[in-house]
Design a protein around this motif. Structure first.
Motif, PDB file in Angstrom:
ATOM      1  N   GLN A   1       0.459   3.884  -2.981  1.00  0.00           N
ATOM      2  CA  GLN A   1       0.008   5.247  -2.690  1.00  0.00           C
ATOM      3  C   GLN A   1       1.014   6.288  -3.173  1.00  0.00           C
ATOM      4  O   GLN A   1       0.641   7.383  -3.572  1.00  0.00           O
ATOM      5  N   GLY A   2       2.284   5.952  -3.141  1.00  0.00           N
ATOM      6  CA  GLY A   2       3.311   6.905  -3.521  1.00  0.00           C
ATOM      7  C   GLY A   2       3.902   6.640  -4.891  1.00  0.00           C
ATOM      8  O   GLY A   2       4.967   7.138  -5.215  1.00  0.00           O
TER       9      GLY A   2
ATOM     10  N   ASP B   1       0.828  -1.213   0.000  1.00  0.00           N
ATOM     11  CA  ASP B   1       0.000   0.000   0.000  1.00  0.00           C
ATOM     12  C   ASP B   1       0.860   1.260   0.000  1.00  0.00           C
ATOM     13  O   ASP B   1       0.531   2.232  -0.670  1.00  0.00           O
TER      14      ASP B   1
END
Length: 158
Positions: free
Chosen positions: A148-149, A144
């Protein structure tokens, strides 16, 4: 899955040889008294062999192994540095760890209330492992934090 053993020695052998993996993914075992209770068990811990590096030779003792092991998880066993054939390069401990948290990479060493250094931790054998967040329940592609990045995080910032 539920595995039943006719021979208690077979069960103990499987239990003593964890961590197990399938296709490089961690397989976590829990003991169930009755098959009905198996779905209620929490599969959040697994035992790993951990090498403690950067320890002074005089500190490679059963007591230090137990203290470090209980600091990072629940100590299962401390290998005798005299018997393991490693030549005092590192202290080896077996620790049950919470696999829902990142694996620790180092640990402070204390002697009589005084900070005396850091132990570097190396896990053996380690199944799939996410180098972004430090967890063993997924690999980098499924992280995750990474997802997300995506595009913002660089490999050198791992």
């Amino acid at each position: 899955m539920v595995f039943e053993f006719d021979d208690a020695l077979d069960l103990e052998r499987v239990w003593e040889c964890e961590p197990w993996s399938y296709d490089k993914s961690l397989v976590v075992f829990q003991r169930a008294v009755d098959v009905e209770f198996a779905p209620l068990l929490e599969y959040t811990t697994s035992a790993f062999w951990v090498q403690l590096h950067n320890i002074l030779e005089k500190s490679m003792t059963q007591e230090i192994g137990e203290v470090v092991g209980n600091t990072i998880g629940k100590i299962v066993q401390v290998a005798d540095p005299e018997d393991d054939g490693q030549g005092c390069e590192f202290l080896q401990i077996r620790v049950s760890l919470d696999i829902t948290k990142p694996l620790p990479r180092c640990c402070k060493l204390w002697l009589e209330g005084e900070h005396i250094g850091w132990a570097l931790l190396k896990f053996e054998p380690l199944p799939n492992f996410c180098y972004w967040c430090g967890r063993v329940n997924h690999n980098e592609r499924d992280c995750d934090l990474w997802l997300q990045g995506k595009g913002k995080l660089k490999k050198e910032n791992q």
